[in-house]
Structures are given as structure tokens and as C-alpha cells.
Design a protein around this motif. Structure first.
Motif, PDB file in Angstrom:
ATOM      1  N   ARG A   1       0.859  -1.269   0.066  1.00  0.00           N
ATOM      2  CA  ARG A   1      -0.071  -0.031   0.064  1.00  0.00           C
ATOM      3  C   ARG A   1       0.970   1.242   0.102  1.00  0.00           C
ATOM      4  NH1 ARG A   1      -5.076  -0.504   2.355  1.00  0.00           N
ATOM      5  NH2 ARG A   1      -5.365   1.761   1.742  1.00  0.00           N
ATOM      6  N   THR A   2       0.307   2.276  -0.695  1.00  0.00           N
ATOM      7  CA  THR A   2       1.198   3.597  -0.711  1.00  0.00           C
ATOM      8  C   THR A   2       0.419   4.761  -0.174  1.00  0.00           C
ATOM      9  OG1 THR A   2       0.327   4.231  -2.874  1.00  0.00           O
ATOM     10  CG2 THR A   2       2.327   2.763  -2.797  1.00  0.00           C
ATOM     11  N   THR A   3       1.137   5.718   0.404  1.00  0.00           N
ATOM     12  CA  THR A   3       0.801   6.676   1.286  1.00  0.00           C
ATOM     13  C   THR A   3       1.694   7.938   1.300  1.00  0.00           C
ATOM     14  OG1 THR A   3      -0.434   7.291   3.151  1.00  0.00           O
ATOM     15  CG2 THR A   3       1.190   5.786   3.378  1.00  0.00           C
ATOM     16  N   THR A   4       1.305   8.841   2.029  1.00  0.00           N
ATOM     17  CA  THR A   4       2.158   9.922   2.036  1.00  0.00           C
ATOM     18  C   THR A   4       2.668  10.266   3.670  1.00  0.00           C
ATOM     19  OG1 THR A   4       1.248  11.016   0.139  1.00  0.00           O
ATOM     20  CG2 THR A   4       2.730  12.360   1.365  1.00  0.00           C
ATOM     21  N   ILE A   5       3.838  10.590   3.927  1.00  0.00           N
ATOM     22  CA  ILE A   5       4.323  10.954   5.277  1.00  0.00           C
ATOM     23  C   ILE A   5       3.844  12.382   5.473  1.00  0.00           C
ATOM     24  CG2 ILE A   5       6.073  11.529   6.696  1.00  0.00           C
ATOM     25  CD1 ILE A   5       7.928   9.575   5.110  1.00  0.00           C
ATOM     26  N   ILE A   6       2.849  12.470   6.365  1.00  0.00           N
ATOM     27  CA  ILE A   6       2.230  13.785   6.938  1.00  0.00           C
ATOM     28  C   ILE A   6       2.766  14.450   8.103  1.00  0.00           C
ATOM     29  CG2 ILE A   6       0.197  13.370   5.839  1.00  0.00           C
ATOM     30  CD1 ILE A   6      -1.011  12.712   8.743  1.00  0.00           C
ATOM     31  N   GLY A   7       3.790  13.672   8.902  1.00  0.00           N
ATOM     32  CA  GLY A   7       4.494  14.120  10.125  1.00  0.00           C
ATOM     33  C   GLY A   7       5.633  13.264  10.678  1.00  0.00           C
ATOM     34  N   ILE A   8       6.537  13.703  11.164  1.00  0.00           N
ATOM     35  CA  ILE A   8       7.668  12.850  11.790  1.00  0.00           C
ATOM     36  C   ILE A   8       7.977  13.608  13.093  1.00  0.00           C
ATOM     37  CG2 ILE A   8      10.080  12.196  11.681  1.00  0.00           C
ATOM     38  CD1 ILE A   8       9.967  12.432   8.721  1.00  0.00           C
ATOM     39  N   ASP A   9       7.877  12.721  14.114  1.00  0.00           N
ATOM     40  CA  ASP A   9       8.064  13.198  15.503  1.00  0.00           C
ATOM     41  C   ASP A   9       9.366  12.576  16.034  1.00  0.00           C
ATOM     42  OD1 ASP A   9       5.456  14.470  15.348  1.00  0.00           O
ATOM     43  OD2 ASP A   9       4.428  12.716  16.167  1.00  0.00           O
ATOM     44  N   ALA A  10      10.316  13.360  16.554  1.00  0.00           N
ATOM     45  CA  ALA A  10      11.565  13.151  17.179  1.00  0.00           C
ATOM     46  C   ALA A  10      11.775  13.823  18.103  1.00  0.00           C
ATOM     47  CB  ALA A  10      12.689  13.376  15.941  1.00  0.00           C
ATOM     48  N   LEU A  11      12.092  13.064  19.358  1.00  0.00           N
ATOM     49  CA  LEU A  11      12.108  13.573  20.723  1.00  0.00           C
ATOM     50  C   LEU A  11      11.083  14.697  21.139  1.00  0.00           C
ATOM     51  CD1 LEU A  11      16.275  13.969  20.424  1.00  0.00           C
ATOM     52  CD2 LEU A  11      14.928  12.217  21.639  1.00  0.00           C
ATOM     53  N   GLY A  12       9.977  14.362  20.977  1.00  0.00           N
ATOM     54  CA  GLY A  12       8.575  15.171  21.272  1.00  0.00           C
ATOM     55  C   GLY A  12       8.608  16.169  20.457  1.00  0.00           C
ATOM     56  N   GLU A  13       9.449  16.582  19.466  1.00  0.00           N
ATOM     57  CA  GLU A  13       9.159  17.653  18.494  1.00  0.00           C
ATOM     58  C   GLU A  13       8.907  17.126  17.184  1.00  0.00           C
ATOM     59  OE1 GLU A  13       9.325  20.827  19.454  1.00  0.00           O
ATOM     60  OE2 GLU A  13      10.188  20.311  21.480  1.00  0.00           O
ATOM     61  N   SER A  14       8.203  17.894  16.538  1.00  0.00           N
ATOM     62  CA  SER A  14       7.852  17.841  14.967  1.00  0.00           C
ATOM     63  C   SER A  14       8.916  18.383  13.951  1.00  0.00           C
ATOM     64  CB  SER A  14       6.579  18.472  14.540  1.00  0.00           C
ATOM     65  OG  SER A  14       5.629  17.937  15.234  1.00  0.00           O
ATOM     66  N   VAL A  15       9.340  17.343  13.317  1.00  0.00           N
ATOM     67  CA  VAL A  15      10.488  17.756  12.436  1.00  0.00           C
ATOM     68  C   VAL A  15      10.189  17.513  10.854  1.00  0.00           C
ATOM     69  CG1 VAL A  15      12.409  17.146  14.058  1.00  0.00           C
ATOM     70  CG2 VAL A  15      11.652  15.506  12.620  1.00  0.00           C
ATOM     71  N   ASP A  16      10.645  18.067  10.023  1.00  0.00           N
ATOM     72  CA  ASP A  16      10.353  17.893   8.359  1.00  0.00           C
ATOM     73  C   ASP A  16      11.392  16.776   7.878  1.00  0.00           C
ATOM     74  OD1 ASP A  16       8.382  19.890   8.611  1.00  0.00           O
ATOM     75  OD2 ASP A  16      10.282  21.454   8.135  1.00  0.00           O
ATOM     76  N   ILE A  17      12.417  16.431   8.455  1.00  0.00           N
ATOM     77  CA  ILE A  17      13.206  15.333   8.005  1.00  0.00           C
ATOM     78  C   ILE A  17      13.978  14.635   9.063  1.00  0.00           C
ATOM     79  CG2 ILE A  17      15.180  16.998   7.857  1.00  0.00           C
ATOM     80  CD1 ILE A  17      16.177  15.733   5.271  1.00  0.00           C
ATOM     81  N   ALA A  18      14.237  13.309   8.714  1.00  0.00           N
ATOM     82  CA  ALA A  18      14.942  12.531   9.937  1.00  0.00           C
ATOM     83  C   ALA A  18      15.530  11.603   9.183  1.00  0.00           C
ATOM     84  CB  ALA A  18      13.914  11.802  10.740  1.00  0.00           C
ATOM     85  N   TRP A  19      16.821  10.966   9.722  1.00  0.00           N
ATOM     86  CA  TRP A  19      17.694  10.068   8.977  1.00  0.00           C
ATOM     87  C   TRP A  19      18.306   8.906   9.970  1.00  0.00           C
ATOM     88  CZ3 TRP A  19      18.156  15.337  10.079  1.00  0.00           C
ATOM     89  CH2 TRP A  19      18.970  15.798  10.810  1.00  0.00           C
ATOM     90  N   ALA A  20      18.939   7.867   9.111  1.00  0.00           N
ATOM     91  CA  ALA A  20      19.402   6.699  10.054  1.00  0.00           C
ATOM     92  C   ALA A  20      20.727   7.362  10.935  1.00  0.00           C
ATOM     93  CB  ALA A  20      19.801   5.957   9.263  1.00  0.00           C
ATOM     94  N   PRO A  21      20.776   6.958  12.126  1.00  0.00           N
ATOM     95  CA  PRO A  21      19.943   6.083  12.776  1.00  0.00           C
ATOM     96  C   PRO A  21      18.956   6.551  13.854  1.00  0.00           C
ATOM     97  CG  PRO A  21      22.109   6.183  13.870  1.00  0.00           C
ATOM     98  CD  PRO A  21      22.291   7.236  12.594  1.00  0.00           C
ATOM     99  N   GLN A  22      18.360   7.614  13.652  1.00  0.00           N
ATOM    100  CA  GLN A  22      17.563   8.181  14.446  1.00  0.00           C
ATOM    101  C   GLN A  22      16.168   7.394  14.834  1.00  0.00           C
ATOM    102  OE1 GLN A  22      16.870  11.936  12.448  1.00  0.00           O
ATOM    103  NE2 GLN A  22      17.951  13.157  13.924  1.00  0.00           N
ATOM    104  N   SER A  23      15.844   7.385  15.877  1.00  0.00           N
ATOM    105  CA  SER A  23      14.595   6.566  16.588  1.00  0.00           C
ATOM    106  C   SER A  23      13.382   8.060  16.317  1.00  0.00           C
ATOM    107  CB  SER A  23      14.819   6.089  18.137  1.00  0.00           C
ATOM    108  OG  SER A  23      15.600   5.153  17.863  1.00  0.00           O
ATOM    109  N   VAL A  24      12.416   7.546  15.616  1.00  0.00           N
ATOM    110  CA  VAL A  24      11.553   8.529  15.454  1.00  0.00           C
ATOM    111  C   VAL A  24       9.989   7.920  15.391  1.00  0.00           C
ATOM    112  CG1 VAL A  24      12.811  10.125  14.067  1.00  0.00           C
ATOM    113  CG2 VAL A  24      11.576   8.201  12.896  1.00  0.00           C
ATOM    114  N   THR A  25       9.066   8.458  15.030  1.00  0.00           N
ATOM    115  CA  THR A  25       7.644   8.246  14.855  1.00  0.00           C
ATOM    116  C   THR A  25       7.028   8.924  13.526  1.00  0.00           C
ATOM    117  OG1 THR A  25       7.163   8.046  17.329  1.00  0.00           O
ATOM    118  CG2 THR A  25       5.324   7.990  16.029  1.00  0.00           C
ATOM    119  N   ILE A  26       6.783   7.925  12.852  1.00  0.00           N
ATOM    120  CA  ILE A  26       6.172   8.624  11.296  1.00  0.00           C
ATOM    121  C   ILE A  26       4.921   8.471  11.286  1.00  0.00           C
ATOM    122  CG2 ILE A  26       6.141   7.988   8.938  1.00  0.00           C
ATOM    123  CD1 ILE A  26       9.210   7.452   9.066  1.00  0.00           C
TER     124      ILE A  26
END
Length: 445
Positions: free
Chosen positions: A272-297
Motif C-alpha cells: 500500500r502507498t501513502t504519504t508522510i504527513i508528520g515525523i516526531d523526534a524527541l517530542g518535537e515535530s521535524v520535517d526530515i529524519a535520517w538513520a540511525p534516528q529513532s522517530v515516529t512517522i
């Protein structure tokens, strides 16, 4: 003025492993590195000095700094993988000192699996031996990008340049034939300290770096952002609270690559395909994330996603398959047999599987293939074909060491059976096919 902590945080990290035949001096080399780089505490050195005196040795036996098990000290050999952490002002290091015996090949695989560099020791008196070729082959199988040939005990061959040159030429030709991309040869005496940390006064014919200098300066790429973007889902977050009534996020660690808000992605194995509408890292919303960060998509659509699913760019997704062809190193004492039921753990996904075929067992001494062995025993390396109950999204190990590796597990007790590397091995050898095993009624996929 920067503090030592600030200096170390700014330095790069190198993971490396040592390997070599028995009595080539691996533990002594590691001890010398730690001692001469002033990376051991006073009480550690005093304990080694006392242990050496108890054994009738006048000088401290630096091998005891890594050979920590009682059996290792009593037998004078390395049995288990010993990890050591040290640092200089230029770089931080995680070292895996691996055993040299043939029966501990699985330990070397464990130690080298995350290494960016392998130091292979050779006794200058013996030259390249069977175990040397075996360790070079394991490093090539694991796609270790840098290999150092440390020709040890040069003091016992009168620091002769022709001896070093002949060994370096033979090893370099062999390792290059396996596809090892970079080989650096260094003549050393771990016992005397020649070319380990300080340059040797006895080998003015050698103009290259010392072992430590090479470890400090070898280019190491930790830029996982250049790899195919992969995000294994570890946990689904749905608070369903008054504050976040409709929140749905997919938490995990980015295995490789970069993810951006607005990017089109596929969820595998469903496709299934979709679009990323948000990325949360360390309690903050970010526009970009990269390895090896732990995030919520967070995604635009409510798709059925659970632990073990893989999120990847829609235009750069791995193939999904139920037929896994791979090279495995068998690490368990119990054999791996054709027709055996197993679990396969890939990233955060674990599924049932059957070993459908073991086409060949690799003889590391000469890289020959033993066709249709029927089973693999401890320390064997061979090709396997595994049929899974559910589709897996695997990359080739050659493309990604993170998402191209997996474990085979005994479903009865959770024992790790084999460590696997998906895709082709380093040797372009035609492997004889063995007859497929009869399907099992319960595990017929």
C-alpha cells in the motif's frame, strides 16, 4: 577551551575486529594498542603485571588485558569475542578481539558483523596459512570494507623486508580475488611495540603508517543517509486520549536513508502507498529524519500496519519475497537440516519458515563448494533456500548490511541457529542444486 568529553563527542567512531591464526599474537596486539595509547587504568595494568609474575613471566603479558576468561588465561588462547572500548584525541574505537581456532569461526562472524575494518594477523615465520585465508574470506563475506594485514613477530625474522613483502603480496592477491575493496599491509612486532603505536626503529625500509595511525585516519563512512531509505516499524502508537484522540504513529529506528514530510512511501509487505504527513523526534515535530534516528512517522492514510512492516520510498522499495536465498553461518551446536522448521527474524519482523534446500557448503580454505551437504553444523558457512510463511521485504546484503541480514531461530526454545546474509555470496561459483525437501503438512507455504 574544549573539554575531553567535548573533544571525544566530536570524533568519529570506528568499529574494528582482530582475527588471525592461533598464536599469531592478536591479544598481544590489542594489549599493546591499549597500553601504548594509554587507554588502560593503573589498577588494570597492576593486575596484569601480578598475573604475569604468577605465571613466571618477568614482563607484563599484555594479552591478559583482553583474555579475560579463566579458560583463556589457563590455555593461553582466545575463546570468546572480547569487546574493548578506547579512544584517542582523533577517534573513538570499539574493538572486537575474536578467536583464531577453526571451531570458533562463528565467534569471528559475530565480532566482524558490525565492523568497518578487520585486522588480520599473520605470523611472519609462518606466512599465510589456512586460517588466514579463512578469516579473509569471512571478512569478504561480511562485506567489511577495510582489511589490515598485520605481519606480526617481525623481530623473529630479523625485521627482513623480503619476508614481509612476500606475505603481503600473497595475502593481497587472495583478498582482492574475494572482492575485499581495500587492503593495507603493516609489518609489526606486537611484543616489542614496533609499528603498533610508535614507528619502528628497526624497519626504516617501511614508510607507511603504524597500526594506530591507520586506525585513526582510515576513512569510515557512517553516512547511512546515502543508502536506500528503510524504516522497520517497531511499535504502533495510538494514545486515544483526550489530548490526542486521533493520533496514530509508527515508531522505530530508521535503518538507513532519509525520510521527509510529504514523501510518498510504500508499506511492505502489503504494498500500500501513502504519504508522510508528520515525523516526531524527541517530542518535537521535524520535517526530515535520517538513520540511525529513532522517530515516529505519521501517515496520511489509515493503513493496516503492525510491528515488522517496513516503510520505504514508493519509488525505491525492496523486493518482497517468500523465497529467501542466502549465505548463512551456522552458529548453533545443533545442525541445520533440509526440511527443518525455523523462525526467521528480519529487522523487527519474525515469521515461520522451512529450510527448503541447502545447495552447498563453502570450504573456506580453498573457496570450493561442497554440493548438497544436507545439513550445516556449527561453524559451517553455506547457501540455503528458505521458504517463509509470510512475505519479507529484504535487500541484498551487498546493498545493505542492516536490512539484508537476518537470523534463523529454533521455534522450540528460541536458540539462534544461523546468521544469514541475503543474496549472492562473494564467490561466483555455480552451486549444485539439491532435491527439494518434502513439504511438511503444518509448515507448507
Amino acid at each position: 577551551m574544549t573539554t575531553t568529553t567535548e573533544q571525544l563527542s566530536a570524533t568519529t567512531l570506528l568499529r574494528f575486529a582482530t582475527a588471525g591464526s592461533v598464536d599469531d599474537g592478536k591479544s598481544t596486539l590489542v594489549g599493546r594498542l591499549l597500553h601504548d595509547s594509554k587507554s588502560i587504568l593503573t589498577d588494570q595494568l597492576e593486575a596484569v603485571e601480578q598475573a604475569s609474575l604468577n605465571r613466571g613471566q618477568e614482563a607484563p603479558d599484555l594479552a591478559l588485558l583482553t583474555d579475560g576468561l579463566r579458560a583463556e588465561r589457563e590455555q593461553g588462547i582466545t575463546i570468546d569475542v572480547a569487546y574493548r572500548y578506547f579512544a584517542t584525541t582523533r577517534r573513538r574505537f570499539i574493538l572486537a578481539d575474536t578467536p583464531g581456532h577453526v571451531q570458533y569461526t562463528r565467534n569471528m562472524v559475530t565480532g566482524a558483523s558490525t565492523a568497518e575494518l578487520a585486522v588480520v594477523l599473520v605470523d611472519a615465520r609462518n606466512g599465510v596459512v589456512e586460517q588466514t585465508r579463512r578469516h579473509a574470506a569471512v571478512a569478504a563475506l561480511l562485506r567489511v570494507p577495510h582489511v589490515v594485514l598485520a605481519v606480526n613477530k617481525m623481530d623473529l625474522v630479523d625485521y627482513a623486508e623480503p619476508v614481509f613483502a612476500a606475505i603481503a603480496e600473497e595475502f593481497t592477491a587472495y583478498a582482492a580475488s574475494l572482492g575485499v575493496p581495500e587492503i593495507t599491509a603493516i609489518p609489526i612486532s606486537a611484543l616489542a611495540g614496533d609499528n603498533v603505536v610508535e614507528p619502528s626503529a628497526h624497519m626504516d625500509w617501511y614508510g607507511g603508517p603504524t597500526v594506530l595511525e591507520h586506525l585513526e585516519t582510515v576513512p569510515v563512512s557512517h553516512d547511512l543517509t546515502a543508502c536506500h531509505a528503510r524504516f522497520p516499524v517497531q511499535y504502533v502508537i495510538r494514545p486515544q486520549s483526550a489530548e490526542h484522540p486521533d493520533y496514530r504513529g509508527y515508531a522505530g529506528q530508521i535503518a538507513a536513508g532519509v525520510f521527509r514530510v510529504g514523501e510518498a512511501v510504500s508499506v511492505l509487505p502489503s504494498g500500500r502507498t501513502t504519504t508522510i504527513i508528520g515525523i516526531d523526534a524527541l517530542g518535537e515535530s521535524v520535517d526530515i529524519a535520517w538513520a540511525p534516528q529513532s522517530v515516529t512517522i505519521r501517515l496520511a492514510d489509515d493503513i493496516d500496519i503492525s510491528r515488522g512492516d517496513l516503510i520505504a520510498p514508493a519509488d525505491d522499495s525492496p523486493a518482497v519475497t517468500q523465497d529467501v536465498e542466502a549465505t548463512v553461518c551456522h552458529v548453533a551446536d545443533q545442525p541445520l537440516s533440509v526440511g527443518q522448521r525455523v523462525l526467521i527474524k528480519h529487522t523487527t519482523r519474525t515469521v515461520k519458515a522451512i529450510v527448503k534446500d541447502i545447495p552447498s557448503r563453502l570450504t573456506l580454505d580453498d573457496l570450493s563448494q561442497h554440493p548438497a551437504p544436507g545439513q550445516l553444523v556449527a561453524n559451517d558457512i553455506g547457501r540455503v533456500v528458505v521458504r517463509t510463511a509470510e512475505p519479507l521485504a529484504l535487500d541484498a546484503y551487498a546493498d545493505s548490511r542492516r536490512t539484508g541480514s537476518f537470523l534463523l531461530i529454533d521455534p522450540a526454545d528460541g536458540t539462534t541457529l544461523s546468521a544469514g546474509m541475503a543474496g549472492a555470496s562473494f564467490a561466483a561459483v555455480a552451486e549444485a542444486a539439491a532435491p527439494a525437501a518434502d513439504d511438511d503438512a503444518e509448515w507448507d507455504f
